[in-house]
Design a protein around this motif. Structure first.
Motif, PDB file in Angstrom:
ATOM      1  N   LEU A  15       5.206  -1.475   2.466  1.00 46.27           N
ATOM      2  CA  LEU A  15       4.000  -2.172   2.907  1.00 46.27           C
ATOM      3  C   LEU A  15       3.222  -2.724   1.725  1.00 46.27           C
ATOM      4  O   LEU A  15       2.660  -3.823   1.797  1.00 46.27           O
ATOM      5  CB  LEU A  15       3.112  -1.214   3.709  1.00 46.27           C
ATOM      6  CG  LEU A  15       3.539  -0.939   5.146  1.00 46.27           C
ATOM      7  CD1 LEU A  15       2.839   0.304   5.677  1.00 46.27           C
ATOM      8  CD2 LEU A  15       3.243  -2.136   6.034  1.00 46.27           C
ATOM      9  N   GLU A  16       3.194  -1.971   0.619  1.00 41.92           N
ATOM     10  CA  GLU A  16       2.389  -2.374  -0.534  1.00 41.92           C
ATOM     11  C   GLU A  16       3.137  -3.283  -1.502  1.00 41.92           C
ATOM     12  O   GLU A  16       2.531  -4.157  -2.117  1.00 41.92           O
ATOM     13  CB  GLU A  16       1.875  -1.123  -1.268  1.00 41.92           C
ATOM     14  CG  GLU A  16       1.075  -0.175  -0.388  1.00 41.92           C
ATOM     15  CD  GLU A  16      -0.128  -0.864   0.266  1.00 41.92           C
ATOM     16  OE1 GLU A  16      -0.705  -1.787  -0.336  1.00 41.92           O
ATOM     17  OE2 GLU A  16      -0.484  -0.455   1.393  1.00 41.92           O
ATOM     18  N   HIS A  17       4.451  -3.093  -1.627  1.00 42.64           N
ATOM     19  CA  HIS A  17       5.164  -3.931  -2.606  1.00 42.64           C
ATOM     20  C   HIS A  17       5.844  -5.139  -1.962  1.00 42.64           C
ATOM     21  O   HIS A  17       6.340  -6.020  -2.676  1.00 42.64           O
ATOM     22  CB  HIS A  17       6.173  -3.115  -3.414  1.00 42.64           C
ATOM     23  CG  HIS A  17       7.411  -2.696  -2.677  1.00 42.64           C
ATOM     24  ND1 HIS A  17       8.365  -3.585  -2.243  1.00 42.64           N
ATOM     25  CD2 HIS A  17       7.866  -1.469  -2.321  1.00 42.64           C
ATOM     26  CE1 HIS A  17       9.350  -2.934  -1.651  1.00 42.64           C
ATOM     27  NE2 HIS A  17       9.065  -1.642  -1.673  1.00 42.64           N
ATOM     28  N   ALA A  18       5.852  -5.219  -0.629  1.00 37.67           N
ATOM     29  CA  ALA A  18       6.511  -6.342   0.031  1.00 37.67           C
ATOM     30  C   ALA A  18       5.564  -7.078   0.993  1.00 37.67           C
ATOM     31  O   ALA A  18       5.288  -8.261   0.806  1.00 37.67           O
ATOM     32  CB  ALA A  18       7.759  -5.864   0.781  1.00 37.67           C
ATOM     33  N   LEU A  19       5.052  -6.375   2.017  1.00 34.54           N
ATOM     34  CA  LEU A  19       4.236  -7.077   3.013  1.00 34.54           C
ATOM     35  C   LEU A  19       2.886  -7.531   2.473  1.00 34.54           C
ATOM     36  O   LEU A  19       2.484  -8.682   2.690  1.00 34.54           O
ATOM     37  CB  LEU A  19       4.028  -6.191   4.260  1.00 34.54           C
ATOM     38  CG  LEU A  19       5.145  -6.268   5.298  1.00 34.54           C
ATOM     39  CD1 LEU A  19       6.342  -5.421   4.863  1.00 34.54           C
ATOM     40  CD2 LEU A  19       4.663  -5.809   6.671  1.00 34.54           C
ATOM     41  N   ARG A  20       2.188  -6.652   1.769  1.00 33.68           N
ATOM     42  CA  ARG A  20       0.860  -7.047   1.287  1.00 33.68           C
ATOM     43  C   ARG A  20       0.925  -8.227   0.313  1.00 33.68           C
ATOM     44  O   ARG A  20       0.135  -9.179   0.440  1.00 33.68           O
ATOM     45  CB  ARG A  20       0.139  -5.852   0.652  1.00 33.68           C
ATOM     46  CG  ARG A  20      -1.355  -6.102   0.439  1.00 33.68           C
ATOM     47  CD  ARG A  20      -2.052  -4.868  -0.128  1.00 33.68           C
ATOM     48  NE  ARG A  20      -2.056  -3.743   0.789  1.00 33.68           N
ATOM     49  CZ  ARG A  20      -2.958  -3.568   1.751  1.00 33.68           C
ATOM     50  NH1 ARG A  20      -3.908  -4.467   1.937  1.00 33.68           N
ATOM     51  NH2 ARG A  20      -2.899  -2.500   2.528  1.00 33.68           N
ATOM     52  N   PRO A  21       1.854  -8.251  -0.649  1.00 29.99           N
ATOM     53  CA  PRO A  21       1.949  -9.435  -1.509  1.00 29.99           C
ATOM     54  C   PRO A  21       2.308 -10.713  -0.744  1.00 29.99           C
ATOM     55  O   PRO A  21       1.849 -11.802  -1.108  1.00 29.99           O
ATOM     56  CB  PRO A  21       3.052  -9.057  -2.508  1.00 29.99           C
ATOM     57  CG  PRO A  21       3.032  -7.570  -2.543  1.00 29.99           C
ATOM     58  CD  PRO A  21       2.720  -7.150  -1.143  1.00 29.99           C
ATOM     59  N   LEU A  22       3.122 -10.603   0.304  1.00 26.14           N
ATOM     60  CA  LEU A  22       3.479 -11.780   1.095  1.00 26.14           C
ATOM     61  C   LEU A  22       2.236 -12.427   1.693  1.00 26.14           C
ATOM     62  O   LEU A  22       2.035 -13.648   1.574  1.00 26.14           O
ATOM     63  CB  LEU A  22       4.455 -11.388   2.205  1.00 26.14           C
ATOM     64  CG  LEU A  22       4.722 -12.460   3.276  1.00 26.14           C
ATOM     65  CD1 LEU A  22       5.398 -13.683   2.672  1.00 26.14           C
ATOM     66  CD2 LEU A  22       5.563 -11.874   4.410  1.00 26.14           C
ATOM     67  N   PHE A  23       1.386 -11.613   2.312  1.00 26.82           N
ATOM     68  CA  PHE A  23       0.201 -12.188   2.960  1.00 26.82           C
ATOM     69  C   PHE A  23      -0.892 -12.532   1.953  1.00 26.82           C
ATOM     70  O   PHE A  23      -1.710 -13.418   2.209  1.00 26.82           O
ATOM     71  CB  PHE A  23      -0.300 -11.242   4.047  1.00 26.82           C
ATOM     72  CG  PHE A  23       0.624 -11.214   5.234  1.00 26.82           C
ATOM     73  CD1 PHE A  23       0.622 -12.249   6.150  1.00 26.82           C
ATOM     74  CD2 PHE A  23       1.528 -10.184   5.397  1.00 26.82           C
ATOM     75  CE1 PHE A  23       1.499 -12.252   7.226  1.00 26.82           C
ATOM     76  CE2 PHE A  23       2.407 -10.172   6.473  1.00 26.82           C
ATOM     77  CZ  PHE A  23       2.393 -11.224   7.389  1.00 26.82           C
ATOM     78  N   ALA A  24      -0.899 -11.870   0.797  1.00 30.50           N
ATOM     79  CA  ALA A  24      -1.806 -12.287  -0.267  1.00 30.50           C
ATOM     80  C   ALA A  24      -1.411 -13.674  -0.765  1.00 30.50           C
ATOM     81  O   ALA A  24      -2.276 -14.528  -1.034  1.00 30.50           O
ATOM     82  CB  ALA A  24      -1.781 -11.281  -1.410  1.00 30.50           C
ATOM     83  N   TYR A  25      -0.115 -13.916  -0.886  1.00 32.63           N
ATOM     84  CA  TYR A  25       0.364 -15.240  -1.292  1.00 32.63           C
ATOM     85  C   TYR A  25      -0.057 -16.306  -0.280  1.00 32.63           C
ATOM     86  O   TYR A  25      -0.408 -17.437  -0.650  1.00 32.63           O
ATOM     87  CB  TYR A  25       1.885 -15.224  -1.425  1.00 32.63           C
ATOM     88  CG  TYR A  25       2.484 -16.591  -1.649  1.00 32.63           C
ATOM     89  CD1 TYR A  25       2.430 -17.197  -2.902  1.00 32.63           C
ATOM     90  CD2 TYR A  25       3.082 -17.290  -0.603  1.00 32.63           C
ATOM     91  CE1 TYR A  25       2.954 -18.461  -3.105  1.00 32.63           C
ATOM     92  CE2 TYR A  25       3.613 -18.551  -0.797  1.00 32.63           C
ATOM     93  CZ  TYR A  25       3.544 -19.136  -2.055  1.00 32.63           C
ATOM     94  OH  TYR A  25       4.065 -20.392  -2.248  1.00 32.63           O
ATOM     95  N   LEU A  26      -0.040 -15.948   1.007  1.00 34.90           N
ATOM     96  CA  LEU A  26      -0.443 -16.889   2.057  1.00 34.90           C
ATOM     97  C   LEU A  26      -1.966 -16.976   2.184  1.00 34.90           C
ATOM     98  O   LEU A  26      -2.467 -17.691   3.049  1.00 34.90           O
ATOM     99  CB  LEU A  26       0.172 -16.462   3.391  1.00 34.90           C
ATOM    100  CG  LEU A  26       1.702 -16.537   3.455  1.00 34.90           C
ATOM    101  CD1 LEU A  26       2.217 -15.928   4.760  1.00 34.90           C
ATOM    102  CD2 LEU A  26       2.194 -17.973   3.309  1.00 34.90           C
TER     103      LEU A  26
END
Length: 209
Positions: A128-139
Protein backbone atom coordinates in the motif's frame (compact mmCIF):
# COMPACT_ATOMS: atom_id res chain seq x y z
CA UNK A 1 -28.60 20.01 -3.81
CA UNK A 2 -26.82 17.43 -5.98
CA UNK A 3 -25.68 14.25 -4.21
CA UNK A 4 -22.06 13.55 -3.42
CA UNK A 5 -20.64 10.84 -5.68
CA UNK A 6 -18.59 8.07 -4.07
CA UNK A 7 -17.05 5.47 -6.40
CA UNK A 8 -15.37 2.26 -5.25
CA UNK A 9 -13.09 0.46 -7.73
CA UNK A 10 -12.51 -3.24 -7.06
CA UNK A 11 -9.85 -5.18 -8.98
CA UNK A 12 -10.74 -8.57 -7.53
CA UNK A 13 -10.61 -11.48 -9.97
CA UNK A 14 -12.53 -14.26 -8.22
CA UNK A 15 -16.21 -14.69 -7.37
CA UNK A 16 -16.83 -14.18 -4.51
CA UNK A 17 -13.93 -11.80 -3.98
CA UNK A 18 -12.43 -10.59 -0.72
CA UNK A 19 -11.33 -7.49 -2.65
CA UNK A 20 -14.94 -6.69 -3.54
CA UNK A 21 -16.00 -7.43 0.03
CA UNK A 22 -13.47 -4.94 1.36
CA UNK A 23 -14.56 -2.34 -1.22
CA UNK A 24 -18.19 -2.79 -0.14
CA UNK A 25 -17.33 -2.44 3.55
CA UNK A 26 -15.32 0.72 2.96
CA UNK A 27 -18.03 2.25 0.76
CA UNK A 28 -20.74 1.49 3.32
CA UNK A 29 -18.65 2.92 6.17
CA UNK A 30 -17.97 6.11 4.19
CA UNK A 31 -21.67 6.38 3.32
CA UNK A 32 -22.57 6.09 7.00
CA UNK A 33 -20.15 8.89 7.90
CA UNK A 34 -21.54 11.11 5.14
CA UNK A 35 -25.14 10.29 6.14
CA UNK A 36 -24.60 12.58 9.13
CA UNK A 37 -24.89 15.47 6.66
CA UNK A 38 -28.07 16.55 4.95
CA UNK A 39 -26.50 16.13 1.51
CA UNK A 40 -27.36 12.78 -0.14
CA UNK A 41 -24.66 10.32 -1.25
CA UNK A 42 -24.64 8.19 -4.38
CA UNK A 43 -22.41 5.10 -4.13
CA UNK A 44 -21.18 3.22 -7.22
CA UNK A 45 -19.01 0.08 -7.17
CA UNK A 46 -17.03 -0.78 -10.31
CA UNK A 47 -15.79 -4.33 -10.87
CA UNK A 48 -12.70 -4.13 -13.10
CA UNK A 49 -12.98 -7.86 -13.79
CA UNK A 50 -16.04 -7.09 -15.94
CA UNK A 51 -14.07 -4.45 -17.86
CA UNK A 52 -10.84 -6.43 -18.44
CA UNK A 53 -11.36 -6.91 -22.19
CA UNK A 54 -12.39 -3.28 -22.65
CA UNK A 55 -9.32 -2.06 -20.77
CA UNK A 56 -6.96 -4.23 -22.86
CA UNK A 57 -8.59 -3.01 -26.05
CA UNK A 58 -8.23 0.61 -24.96
CA UNK A 59 -4.54 0.12 -24.22
CA UNK A 60 -4.01 -1.19 -27.75
CA UNK A 61 -6.32 1.12 -29.72
CA UNK A 62 -6.42 4.22 -27.55
CA UNK A 63 -10.24 4.31 -27.67
CA UNK A 64 -12.51 3.20 -24.80
CA UNK A 65 -15.66 1.22 -25.52
CA UNK A 66 -19.02 2.36 -24.16
CA UNK A 67 -18.79 0.39 -20.88
CA UNK A 68 -15.25 1.53 -20.13
CA UNK A 69 -16.09 5.13 -21.06
CA UNK A 70 -18.96 5.09 -18.56
CA UNK A 71 -16.64 3.73 -15.85
CA UNK A 72 -14.00 6.37 -16.59
CA UNK A 73 -16.59 9.13 -16.46
CA UNK A 74 -17.90 7.84 -13.12
CA UNK A 75 -14.40 7.80 -11.61
CA UNK A 76 -13.32 11.17 -12.95
CA UNK A 77 -16.56 12.86 -11.83
CA UNK A 78 -16.48 11.32 -8.33
CA UNK A 79 -16.25 13.48 -5.22
CA UNK A 80 -14.42 10.61 -3.52
CA UNK A 81 -12.78 7.38 -4.65
CA UNK A 82 -12.07 4.05 -2.96
CA UNK A 83 -9.44 1.99 -4.82
CA UNK A 84 -8.95 -1.65 -3.80
CA UNK A 85 -6.55 -4.13 -5.39
CA UNK A 86 -5.43 -7.65 -4.59
CA UNK A 87 -1.69 -7.84 -4.03
CA UNK A 88 0.27 -9.99 -6.49
CA UNK A 89 4.07 -10.25 -6.33
CA UNK A 90 4.23 -7.51 -3.67
CA UNK A 91 2.35 -4.92 -5.75
CA UNK A 92 -1.06 -4.03 -7.17
CA UNK A 93 -2.52 -6.24 -9.87
CA UNK A 94 -1.94 -5.64 -13.57
CA UNK A 95 -5.68 -5.11 -14.10
CA UNK A 96 -5.76 -2.44 -11.40
CA UNK A 97 -2.78 -0.56 -12.88
CA UNK A 98 -4.09 -0.89 -16.43
CA UNK A 99 -7.38 0.79 -15.52
CA UNK A 100 -5.67 3.80 -14.01
CA UNK A 101 -3.27 3.89 -16.98
CA UNK A 102 -6.18 4.63 -19.33
CA UNK A 103 -7.30 7.67 -17.31
CA UNK A 104 -6.18 11.15 -18.29
CA UNK A 105 -3.14 12.01 -16.10
CA UNK A 106 -4.99 15.00 -14.62
CA UNK A 107 -8.33 13.23 -14.11
CA UNK A 108 -7.88 12.58 -10.38
CA UNK A 109 -6.08 15.79 -9.42
CA UNK A 110 -7.48 16.96 -6.08
CA UNK A 111 -9.78 13.94 -5.68
CA UNK A 112 -9.89 12.37 -2.19
CA UNK A 113 -8.84 8.70 -2.47
CA UNK A 114 -8.87 5.87 0.05
CA UNK A 115 -6.45 3.08 -0.89
CA UNK A 116 -6.93 -0.51 0.23
CA UNK A 117 -5.71 -3.98 -0.65
CA UNK A 118 -6.20 -7.65 0.08
CA UNK A 119 -3.74 -10.53 0.20
CA UNK A 120 -3.06 -13.95 1.60
CA UNK A 121 -0.47 -12.79 4.12
CA UNK A 122 0.22 -9.65 6.14
CA UNK A 123 3.77 -9.59 4.72
CA UNK A 124 2.42 -7.78 1.65
CA UNK A 125 0.76 -4.94 3.58
CA UNK A 126 3.57 -2.48 2.77
CA UNK A 127 2.56 -2.66 -0.90
CA UNK A 128 0.00 0.00 0.00
CA UNK A 129 2.82 2.40 0.86
CA UNK A 130 5.41 1.54 -1.77
CA UNK A 131 3.03 0.92 -4.69
CA UNK A 132 -0.53 2.28 -4.32
CA UNK A 133 0.19 5.50 -2.45
CA UNK A 134 2.92 6.64 -4.88
CA UNK A 135 0.62 5.84 -7.83
CA UNK A 136 -2.11 8.17 -6.60
CA UNK A 137 0.41 10.78 -5.46
CA UNK A 138 1.69 10.82 -9.04
CA UNK A 139 -1.90 11.34 -10.24
CA UNK A 140 -2.10 14.26 -7.74
CA UNK A 141 -4.99 12.77 -5.83
CA UNK A 142 -5.37 13.46 -2.10
CA UNK A 143 -4.78 10.11 -0.40
CA UNK A 144 -6.21 9.65 3.10
CA UNK A 145 -3.67 8.89 5.85
CA UNK A 146 -5.09 5.48 6.78
CA UNK A 147 -4.64 2.73 4.19
CA UNK A 148 -6.51 -0.53 4.78
CA UNK A 149 -4.93 -3.92 4.17
CA UNK A 150 -6.87 -7.13 4.79
CA UNK A 151 -4.95 -10.39 4.91
CA UNK A 152 -6.76 -13.70 5.15
CA UNK A 153 -6.33 -13.79 8.91
CA UNK A 154 -7.74 -10.24 9.35
CA UNK A 155 -11.31 -11.22 8.55
CA UNK A 156 -12.96 -11.65 11.94
CA UNK A 157 -9.74 -11.17 13.95
CA UNK A 158 -9.12 -8.78 16.84
CA UNK A 159 -5.99 -7.26 15.24
CA UNK A 160 -3.34 -5.71 17.48
CA UNK A 161 -3.02 -2.78 19.86
CA UNK A 162 -1.36 -0.52 17.28
CA UNK A 163 -3.61 -0.92 14.23
CA UNK A 164 -6.80 -2.32 15.75
CA UNK A 165 -8.98 -4.89 14.03
CA UNK A 166 -10.09 -4.66 10.41
CA UNK A 167 -13.45 -3.12 11.32
CA UNK A 168 -11.71 -0.33 13.27
CA UNK A 169 -9.34 0.41 10.38
CA UNK A 170 -12.24 0.48 7.92
CA UNK A 171 -14.14 2.92 10.12
CA UNK A 172 -11.13 5.18 10.62
CA UNK A 173 -10.17 5.30 6.93
CA UNK A 174 -13.77 5.86 5.82
CA UNK A 175 -14.09 8.73 8.28
CA UNK A 176 -10.97 10.37 6.86
CA UNK A 177 -12.34 10.02 3.32
CA UNK A 178 -15.73 11.43 4.31
CA UNK A 179 -14.07 14.45 5.94
CA UNK A 180 -12.09 15.21 2.79
CA UNK A 181 -15.16 14.85 0.62
CA UNK A 182 -17.10 17.31 2.80
CA UNK A 183 -14.31 19.86 2.72
CA UNK A 184 -13.30 19.45 -0.90
CA UNK A 185 -13.06 22.92 -2.48
CA UNK A 186 -15.09 23.83 -5.54
CA UNK A 187 -13.44 23.36 -8.91
CA UNK A 188 -11.01 26.14 -9.77
CA UNK A 189 -12.15 28.57 -12.46
CA UNK A 190 -10.80 28.05 -15.94
CA UNK A 191 -7.39 29.60 -16.47
CA UNK A 192 -7.31 32.84 -18.39
CA UNK A 193 -5.83 32.70 -21.87
CA UNK A 194 -2.18 33.70 -22.08
CA UNK A 195 -1.41 36.77 -24.18
CA UNK A 196 1.89 36.42 -26.07
CA UNK A 197 4.62 38.77 -24.83
CA UNK A 198 4.93 40.42 -28.25
CA UNK A 199 1.25 41.41 -28.16
CA UNK A 200 1.63 42.83 -24.67
CA UNK A 201 4.54 45.00 -25.86
CA UNK A 202 2.61 46.14 -28.92
CA UNK A 203 -0.27 47.29 -26.72
CA UNK A 204 2.14 49.54 -24.76
CA UNK A 205 3.58 51.32 -27.80
CA UNK A 206 2.22 54.80 -28.47
CA UNK A 207 0.03 55.05 -31.54
CA UNK A 208 1.91 56.07 -34.67
CA UNK A 209 5.21 54.46 -33.58
Amino acid sequence: MSPLSLVAVSAGLSTPSSTRLLADRLAEAAREHLAEDTRPVQVTVLELRDLATDIASNLVTGFPGARLRAAIEAVTAADGLIAVSPIFSASYSGLFKSFFDVLDPDALAGTPVLIAATGGTARHSLALEHALRPLFAYLRAIVVPTAVYAASEDWGSAGDTRTGDLAARVTRAAGELAALMRDRPAAAPAAESVVPFEEQLAALRPEGN
